[in-house]
Design an enzyme around this catalytic site. Structure first.
Site, mmCIF file in Angstrom:
data_model
loop_
_atom_site.group_PDB
_atom_site.id
_atom_site.type_symbol
_atom_site.label_atom_id
_atom_site.label_comp_id
_atom_site.label_asym_id
_atom_site.label_seq_id
_atom_site.Cartn_x
_atom_site.Cartn_y
_atom_site.Cartn_z
ATOM 1 N N SER A 144 0.858 -1.185 0.000
ATOM 2 C CA SER A 144 0.000 0.000 0.000
ATOM 3 C C SER A 144 0.897 1.239 0.000
ATOM 4 O O SER A 144 2.103 1.138 0.262
ATOM 5 C CB SER A 144 -0.840 -0.030 1.283
ATOM 6 N N TYR A 157 -2.755 -0.809 10.136
ATOM 7 C CA TYR A 157 -2.680 -1.002 8.677
ATOM 8 C C TYR A 157 -1.281 -0.646 8.177
ATOM 9 O O TYR A 157 -0.664 -1.405 7.422
ATOM 10 C CB TYR A 157 -3.748 -0.136 8.009
HETATM 11 P P1 NDP Z 1 -11.756 -5.286 -1.064
HETATM 12 O O1 NDP Z 1 -12.428 -5.023 0.224
HETATM 13 O O2 NDP Z 1 -12.558 -5.304 -2.306
HETATM 14 O O3 NDP Z 1 -10.920 -6.621 -0.999
HETATM 15 C C1 NDP Z 1 -10.470 -7.200 0.183
HETATM 16 C C2 NDP Z 1 -10.485 -8.694 -0.034
HETATM 17 O O4 NDP Z 1 -9.869 -9.352 1.069
HETATM 18 C C3 NDP Z 1 -11.893 -9.238 -0.167
HETATM 19 O O5 NDP Z 1 -11.926 -10.052 -1.306
HETATM 20 C C4 NDP Z 1 -12.090 -10.063 1.103
HETATM 21 O O6 NDP Z 1 -12.896 -11.198 0.815
HETATM 22 C C5 NDP Z 1 -10.658 -10.468 1.414
HETATM 23 N N1 NDP Z 1 -10.450 -10.772 2.832
HETATM 24 C C6 NDP Z 1 -10.441 -9.907 3.882
HETATM 25 N N2 NDP Z 1 -10.230 -10.573 5.014
HETATM 26 C C7 NDP Z 1 -10.106 -11.884 4.681
HETATM 27 C C8 NDP Z 1 -9.881 -13.076 5.417
HETATM 28 N N3 NDP Z 1 -9.737 -13.063 6.755
HETATM 29 N N4 NDP Z 1 -9.790 -14.247 4.746
HETATM 30 C C9 NDP Z 1 -9.941 -14.273 3.409
HETATM 31 N N5 NDP Z 1 -10.158 -13.177 2.641
HETATM 32 C C10 NDP Z 1 -10.233 -12.003 3.295
HETATM 33 O O7 NDP Z 1 -10.626 -4.154 -1.153
HETATM 34 P P2 NDP Z 1 -9.380 -3.951 -2.104
HETATM 35 O O8 NDP Z 1 -9.541 -4.646 -3.384
HETATM 36 O O9 NDP Z 1 -9.131 -2.509 -2.094
HETATM 37 O O10 NDP Z 1 -8.215 -4.621 -1.253
HETATM 38 C C11 NDP Z 1 -7.358 -5.647 -1.750
HETATM 39 C C12 NDP Z 1 -5.963 -5.437 -1.213
HETATM 40 O O11 NDP Z 1 -5.438 -4.216 -1.728
HETATM 41 C C13 NDP Z 1 -5.881 -5.311 0.312
HETATM 42 O O12 NDP Z 1 -4.723 -5.983 0.768
HETATM 43 C C14 NDP Z 1 -5.733 -3.820 0.523
HETATM 44 O O13 NDP Z 1 -5.074 -3.512 1.733
HETATM 45 C C15 NDP Z 1 -4.889 -3.469 -0.690
HETATM 46 N N6 NDP Z 1 -4.867 -2.061 -1.035
HETATM 47 C C16 NDP Z 1 -5.998 -1.416 -1.472
HETATM 48 C C17 NDP Z 1 -5.935 -0.079 -1.833
HETATM 49 C C18 NDP Z 1 -7.106 0.672 -2.342
HETATM 50 O O14 NDP Z 1 -6.970 1.901 -2.542
HETATM 51 N N7 NDP Z 1 -8.243 0.056 -2.573
HETATM 52 C C19 NDP Z 1 -4.683 0.673 -1.740
HETATM 53 C C20 NDP Z 1 -3.571 -0.107 -1.278
HETATM 54 C C21 NDP Z 1 -3.677 -1.417 -0.952
HETATM 55 P P3 NDP Z 1 -14.104 -11.663 1.802
HETATM 56 O O15 NDP Z 1 -14.925 -10.442 2.063
HETATM 57 O O16 NDP Z 1 -14.820 -12.721 1.050
HETATM 58 O O17 NDP Z 1 -13.429 -12.224 2.992
#
Ligand code: NDP
Length: 254
Positions: A144, A157
């Site tokens: 991130s 985070y």
């Molecule tokens: P989303 O909320 O769309 O995606 C998060 C994903 O993580 C979901 O698919 C969720 O699936 C999964 N998840 C969370 N906790 C668990 C768990 N305990 N076990 C299994 N799956 C889990 O957000 P983003 O696409 O934005 O995030 C994806 C990644 O990108 C993250 O690591 C985030 O920190 C990173 N990121 C995002 C940014 C942004 O601006 N959007 C910027 C920088 C980094 P489910 O709900 O089915 O568990």
């Protein structure tokens, strides 16, 4: 050799059922990989498989809770028993709770570290022997901007995402001789469910990001597709241990 062709490769994306993970899954699938998406929410898993199927991408989903080591180990076993091998692991699952440091309960703080950082170690460790069986592999860890910067409302985070970069370097060092390349991607501000909540918690975030980002806009999940294909392909075989911002220039604007 076609540098960016993933035909015949098997790619597992944690948190692949939405946002950045689903966009990366689509891009790698379009490049020829078979895709496994893994998340907790079966409805989102099923919906995402429909989207990938509609693009003729061979895929399957498994339920996983990445904070549970047994669940991660079972996931990797399921991948191997269904697809016979594993070539690419994208450690993308992530979460956040925005609070000032003094307001967190310790369990909340630890839960963020477990989800964003420790799960990467667990899934990478469980994948390693299968990479060795396949004579190599690729790991992409999602960091991130908070791998680089601190955040008053995101101490857990930022700590987790800073750790992602150091874990990436350590695994890259350890497994280079096994032909496993490990790299981190540092997305800028991308329009997903995670940041939709952030913009509710911090209303000025929308315009603050637009102003600081040199390209002048928030990122879309599809902006992360290219880096996923690159870092999972033969084209990046001499690149390991890096952390590559995909941020419209956010991190180079002082
Ligand atoms: P989303 O909320 O769309 O995606 C998060 C994903 O993580 C979901 O698919 C969720 O699936 C999964 N998840 C969370 N906790 C668990 C768990 N305990 N076990 C299994 N799956 C889990 O957000 P983003 O696409 O934005 O995030 C994806 C990644 O990108 C993250 O690591 C985030 O920190 C990173 N990121 C995002 C940014 C942004 O601006 N959007 C910027 C920088 C980094 P489910 O709900 O089915 O568990």
């Amino acid at each position: 050799m076609k540098l960016f062709d993933l035909t015949g490769k098997v790619a597992l994306v944690t948190g692949g059922n939405g946002g950045i993970g689903l966009a990366m899954s689509k891009a790698m699938g379009e490049a020829g990989a078979k895709i496994i998406i893994a998340g907790r929410n079966e409805e989102k898993n099923t919906q995402s498989i429909k989207i990938l199927n509609s693009q003729n991408i061979e895929c399957k989903s498994f339920q996983v809770d990445v904070v549970d080591e047994n669940s991660c180990n079972k996931l990797i076993e399921n991948v191997i028993s269904n697809f016979g091998k594993l070539n690419i692991l994208v450690n993308n699952a992530g979460t956040n709770i925005r609070k000032r440091p003094e307001e967190y309960e310790l369990d909340e703080w630890k839960g963020i570290i477990d989800t964003n950082l420790i799960s990467m170690f667990t899934c990478s460790k469980a994948s390693f022997k299968h990479f060795k069986d396949a004579n190599g592999g690729k790991i992409i860890n999602i960091g991130s901007m908070h791998s680089l910067f601190g955040a008053p409302l995101g101490s857990a985070y930022s700590a987790s995402k800073g750790g992602v970069v150091q874990l990436t370097k350590s695994l890259a060092n350890a497994w280079a001789k096994d032909n496993v390349q490990v790299n981190a991607v540092l997305p800028g501000y991308i329009d997903t469910s995670l940041t939709r909540q952030a913009r509710i918690d911090i209303p000025e975030l929308q315009s603050r990001v637009e102003e600081r980002t040199p390209v002048g806009r928030w990122g879309e999940p599809d902006d992360l597709g290219g880096i996923a294909v690159f870092l999972s392909s033969e084209g990046s075989n001499y690149i390991t241990g890096t952390a590559i911002p995909v941020d419209g220039g956010y991190s180079i604007n002082g």
